[in-house]
Design a protein around this motif. Structure first.
Motif, PDB file in Angstrom:
ATOM      1  N   ALA A   1       0.817  -1.210   0.000  1.00  0.00           N
ATOM      2  CA  ALA A   1       0.000   0.000   0.000  1.00  0.00           C
ATOM      3  C   ALA A   1       0.848   1.257   0.000  1.00  0.00           C
ATOM      4  CB  ALA A   1      -0.937  -0.016   1.209  1.00  0.00           C
ATOM      5  N   GLY A   2       1.925   1.259   0.734  1.00  0.00           N
ATOM      6  CA  GLY A   2       2.820   2.404   0.824  1.00  0.00           C
ATOM      7  C   GLY A   2       3.797   2.157   1.950  1.00  0.00           C
ATOM      8  N   VAL A   3       4.931   2.842   1.927  1.00  0.00           N
ATOM      9  CA  VAL A   3       5.971   2.551   2.918  1.00  0.00           C
ATOM     10  C   VAL A   3       5.465   2.792   4.328  1.00  0.00           C
ATOM     11  CG1 VAL A   3       8.329   3.092   3.650  1.00  0.00           C
ATOM     12  CG2 VAL A   3       7.746   3.111   1.225  1.00  0.00           C
ATOM     13  N   GLN A   4       4.648   3.826   4.530  1.00  0.00           N
ATOM     14  CA  GLN A   4       4.160   4.134   5.876  1.00  0.00           C
ATOM     15  C   GLN A   4       3.192   3.078   6.395  1.00  0.00           C
ATOM     16  OE1 GLN A   4       3.631   5.989   3.189  1.00  0.00           O
ATOM     17  NE2 GLN A   4       1.433   5.825   2.832  1.00  0.00           N
ATOM     18  N   TRP A   5       2.651   2.267   5.505  1.00  0.00           N
ATOM     19  CA  TRP A   5       1.692   1.238   5.912  1.00  0.00           C
ATOM     20  C   TRP A   5       2.280  -0.169   5.867  1.00  0.00           C
ATOM     21  CZ3 TRP A   5      -1.232   4.415   1.976  1.00  0.00           C
ATOM     22  CH2 TRP A   5      -1.945   5.437   2.597  1.00  0.00           C
ATOM     23  N   CYS A   6       3.535  -0.297   5.521  1.00  0.00           N
ATOM     24  CA  CYS A   6       4.143  -1.621   5.370  1.00  0.00           C
ATOM     25  C   CYS A   6       5.390  -1.729   6.230  1.00  0.00           C
ATOM     26  CB  CYS A   6       4.513  -1.886   3.907  1.00  0.00           C
ATOM     27  SG  CYS A   6       3.095  -1.938   2.794  1.00  0.00           S
ATOM     28  N   SER A   7       5.514  -2.862   6.922  1.00  0.00           N
ATOM     29  CA  SER A   7       6.708  -3.095   7.722  1.00  0.00           C
ATOM     30  C   SER A   7       7.905  -3.328   6.820  1.00  0.00           C
ATOM     31  CB  SER A   7       6.499  -4.308   8.625  1.00  0.00           C
ATOM     32  OG  SER A   7       6.390  -5.491   7.830  1.00  0.00           O
ATOM     33  N   ARG A   8       9.090  -3.169   7.380  1.00  0.00           N
ATOM     34  CA  ARG A   8      10.296  -3.433   6.591  1.00  0.00           C
ATOM     35  C   ARG A   8      10.382  -4.895   6.154  1.00  0.00           C
ATOM     36  NH1 ARG A   8      14.988   0.842   8.170  1.00  0.00           N
ATOM     37  NH2 ARG A   8      13.629   2.512   8.899  1.00  0.00           N
ATOM     38  N   PRO A   9      10.043  -5.846   7.007  1.00  0.00           N
ATOM     39  CA  PRO A   9      10.064  -7.238   6.514  1.00  0.00           C
ATOM     40  C   PRO A   9       9.134  -7.472   5.329  1.00  0.00           C
ATOM     41  CG  PRO A   9      10.067  -7.226   8.902  1.00  0.00           C
ATOM     42  CD  PRO A   9       9.841  -5.806   8.473  1.00  0.00           C
TER      43      PRO A   9
ATOM     44  N   HIS B   1       3.605  -2.172  -7.525  1.00  0.00           N
ATOM     45  CA  HIS B   1       2.848  -0.918  -7.614  1.00  0.00           C
ATOM     46  C   HIS B   1       2.541  -0.454  -6.196  1.00  0.00           C
ATOM     47  CE1 HIS B   1       0.161   1.806  -9.961  1.00  0.00           C
ATOM     48  NE2 HIS B   1      -0.430   1.918  -8.770  1.00  0.00           N
ATOM     49  N   MET B   2       2.926   0.793  -5.856  1.00  0.00           N
ATOM     50  CA  MET B   2       2.735   1.268  -4.486  1.00  0.00           C
ATOM     51  C   MET B   2       2.609   2.789  -4.459  1.00  0.00           C
ATOM     52  SD  MET B   2       6.619   0.802  -3.009  1.00  0.00           S
ATOM     53  CE  MET B   2       6.248   1.469  -1.391  1.00  0.00           C
ATOM     54  N   HIS B   3       2.024   3.305  -3.371  1.00  0.00           N
ATOM     55  CA  HIS B   3       1.977   4.740  -3.140  1.00  0.00           C
ATOM     56  C   HIS B   3       3.325   5.215  -2.590  1.00  0.00           C
ATOM     57  CE1 HIS B   3      -2.293   3.519  -2.830  1.00  0.00           C
ATOM     58  NE2 HIS B   3      -2.556   4.716  -3.332  1.00  0.00           N
ATOM     59  N   LEU B   4       3.637   6.491  -2.867  1.00  0.00           N
ATOM     60  CA  LEU B   4       4.852   7.084  -2.314  1.00  0.00           C
ATOM     61  C   LEU B   4       4.619   8.556  -2.012  1.00  0.00           C
ATOM     62  CD1 LEU B   4       8.003   6.611  -1.789  1.00  0.00           C
ATOM     63  CD2 LEU B   4       8.292   7.905  -3.916  1.00  0.00           C
ATOM     64  N   LEU B   5       4.818   8.946  -0.760  1.00  0.00           N
ATOM     65  CA  LEU B   5       4.878  10.347  -0.351  1.00  0.00           C
ATOM     66  C   LEU B   5       3.725  11.160  -0.950  1.00  0.00           C
ATOM     67  CD1 LEU B   5       8.740  10.825  -0.656  1.00  0.00           C
ATOM     68  CD2 LEU B   5       7.417  10.516   1.446  1.00  0.00           C
ATOM     69  N   GLU B   6       2.521  10.690  -0.680  1.00  0.00           N
ATOM     70  CA  GLU B   6       1.343  11.349  -1.236  1.00  0.00           C
ATOM     71  C   GLU B   6       1.006  12.635  -0.510  1.00  0.00           C
ATOM     72  OE1 GLU B   6      -3.375  10.310  -2.170  1.00  0.00           O
ATOM     73  OE2 GLU B   6      -2.020   8.747  -1.446  1.00  0.00           O
ATOM     74  N   THR B   7       1.247  12.693   0.814  1.00  0.00           N
ATOM     75  CA  THR B   7       0.848  13.854   1.598  1.00  0.00           C
ATOM     76  C   THR B   7       2.024  14.368   2.418  1.00  0.00           C
ATOM     77  OG1 THR B   7       0.219  12.674   3.634  1.00  0.00           O
ATOM     78  CG2 THR B   7      -1.416  12.753   1.856  1.00  0.00           C
ATOM     79  N   ARG B   8       1.875  15.582   2.926  1.00  0.00           N
ATOM     80  CA  ARG B   8       2.948  16.148   3.750  1.00  0.00           C
ATOM     81  C   ARG B   8       3.074  15.409   5.077  1.00  0.00           C
ATOM     82  NH1 ARG B   8       1.021  21.395   6.794  1.00  0.00           N
ATOM     83  NH2 ARG B   8      -1.230  21.123   6.883  1.00  0.00           N
TER      84      ARG B   8
END
Length: 482
Positions: free
Chosen positions: A210-218, A235-242
């Motif tokens: 979903a996006g780095v902020q929603w996914c663990s490193r593992p 396919h993933m989201h990246l830095l969508e919001t401040r």
């Protein structure tokens, strides 16, 4: 099949008048004058402009507009929880309607980053239903089952939000959003099982964190490993919001994009939706890696996220294409209008780049197709996939005062209302402005009836005012601090 046009935007988007395409199977066999291919090909009715079909390179196949569920102009961080009200009542119907709207707006291919399963059946079966909807409508589908195992409520500890809620509201929020996460190995295995079940000539499957902020490193590292081993796209989201930018600065001392490179995720196989707050150095790394950025201009406006550095990304050599994200400017899934908006806002100013419209359209289609795994670059040429769009040239050239280049008309005023036909893989999926494989008005009427019966009784509505206030307070207290 013969597709005749009074004007044709061909391989270089040059204007070729009075052309016709002969389609054999799923391929353009020849392009010539109407008379040379078939003297009977000219049709009665308005003049026709034939051009490459478009690509919606980032979407979620949302059944209906979230504004109708009370989410108008909410920032992403409160908009996303509200979207639970639009959970699909039926996976096939909920996917078929937005895919049909995409077809009606001239799209040959759609990326579905599947973030809101219905929960009515196993995920593998639900993916089969989405693929069945795409095949019935006739669009090319790239499917990515979105996954998240981190930060279900905010970009931090859940207790910071839950602790201030009344007990009854807390229980409602926990029941709605705190679910056991899928282990990384189970997710990669499920994605590959989905691929084995649904992939075909017009359907591909990608990994969809979903996006780095929603996914663990593992989880991210497991996806990177399997993508490298199998060649499967991501396919993933990246830095969508401040708020995501602020979180990333805290979490990754070495930088977020350098981390993606370090684990092997930043590669030509990676597509990044939004990148609204990617900085110069991050964009340079994305360009160097050959990864793709999908801009979602109208979505960013609806969600108050920002405009995004699209002009800068293109200037730095990033591969850029366009997605609707389920939030077109007029909430009508109109990709023609979206293409016009993106180029108008992010294109050159003044006398710079006089040919940018041509370059932008060619690149957006070609890069979008590559990001979805669709064959070819979208150009209309012999031997290319038979994916094309036919517009009503008389309606576009409504005043007919002086000769105007068709490409100028497209970028000045084209909308989905001008679409007459769409052909994908040699199949006419839109005829006379109507989707041929689905009764779209009936599908949308059925969806509205089901939601009208269920949503007013949804338990989240009782909890929403206190929960939204807690979210707003949390983000307001933390943004920019640290």
């Amino acid at each position: 099949m013969i597709i005749a046009g009074d004007a044709l935007l061909g391989p270089s988007l040059a204007h070729a008048p009075g052309a016709a395409l002969r389609i054999d199977g799923d391929t353009i066999a020849a392009i010539d004058t109407i008379a040379a291919i078939d003297t009977t090909a000219a049709a009665d009715g308005p003049r026709r402009l034939v051009m490459p079909a478009l690509v919606n390179a980032h979407d979620h196949a949302r059944p209906l507009s979230l504004t109708s569920f009370g989410a108008a102009f909410l920032p992403l961080e409160t908009w996303l929880p509200r979207s639970i009200l639009a959970t699909p009542p039926d996976p096939y119907l909920a996917a078929a309607a937005p895919l049909a709207r995409a077809a009606r707006a001239g799209c040959a291919a759609v990326m579905v980053h599947y973030t809101r399963p219905s929960g009515a059946m196993p995920l593998l079966d639900e993916a089969r239903e989405v693929a069945r909807a795409a095949r019935d409508v006739g669009v090319r589908l790239a499917f990515a089952l979105a996954v998240r195992d981190n930060h279900p409520l905010v970009y931090g500890p859940e207790e910071d939000v839950l602790g201030g809620l009344p007990a009854a509201i807390r229980r409602e929020i926990e029941a709605a959003f705190l679910r056991p996460a899928m282990p990384p190995a189970d997710y990669t295995a499920l994605t590959e099982a989905i691929a084995a079940a649904i992939e075909g000539p017009t359907v591909s499957v990608q990994f969809g964190p979903a996006g780095v902020q929603w996914c663990s490193r593992p989880l991210l590292e497991a996806i990177a490993e399997r993508s490298a081993a199998t060649g499967r796209r991501v396919h993933m989201h990246l830095l969508e919001t401040r708020y995501q930018r602020d979180w990333a600065r805290r979490e990754f001392s070495q930088g977020l994009v350098p981390y993606l490179k370090e684990i092997g995720l930043l590669s030509p196989r990676l597509t990044l939706a939004h990148a609204t707050y990617a900085d110069d150095a991050e964009r340079a790394m994305i360009a160097e890696a050959g990864a793709t950025i999908v801009t979602n201009f109208s979505s960013n406006l609806h969600l108050r996220s920002g405009l995004g550095p699209v002009r800068e990304a293109r200037a730095q050599g990033c591969r850029v294409c366009v997605g609707l994200d389920g939030l077109a400017f007029d909430e009508d899934d109109d990709m023609l209008r979206e293409m016009r908006l993106v180029q108008a806002v992010h294109g050159p100013w003044g006398f710079d780049g006089p040919d940018d419209r041509r370059r932008f359209l060619m690149e957006a289609v070609a890069v979008g197709r590559a990001a979805l795994g669709a064959p070819g670059d979208g150009a209309l040429a012999p031997g290319a996939p038979a994916d094309l769009l036919v517009l009503d040239l008389d309606a576009l050239d409504r005043d007919a005062i002086l000769p105007v280049a068709p490409l100028d008309l497209v970028f000045a005023r084209a909308t989905a209302a001008h679409v007459r036909e769409v052909v994908v893989a040699g199949r006419r999926i839109v005829a006379e402005g109507r989707v041929t494989g689905l009764d779209l008005p009936a599908a949308e009427a059925e969806l509205r009836a089901r939601y009208r019966a269920s949503v007013p009784h949804h338990p989240l509505l009782r909890a929403w005012p206190r929960y939204e206030a807690a979210l707003r307070e949390w983000y307001g207290r933390r943004i920019g601090c640290g």
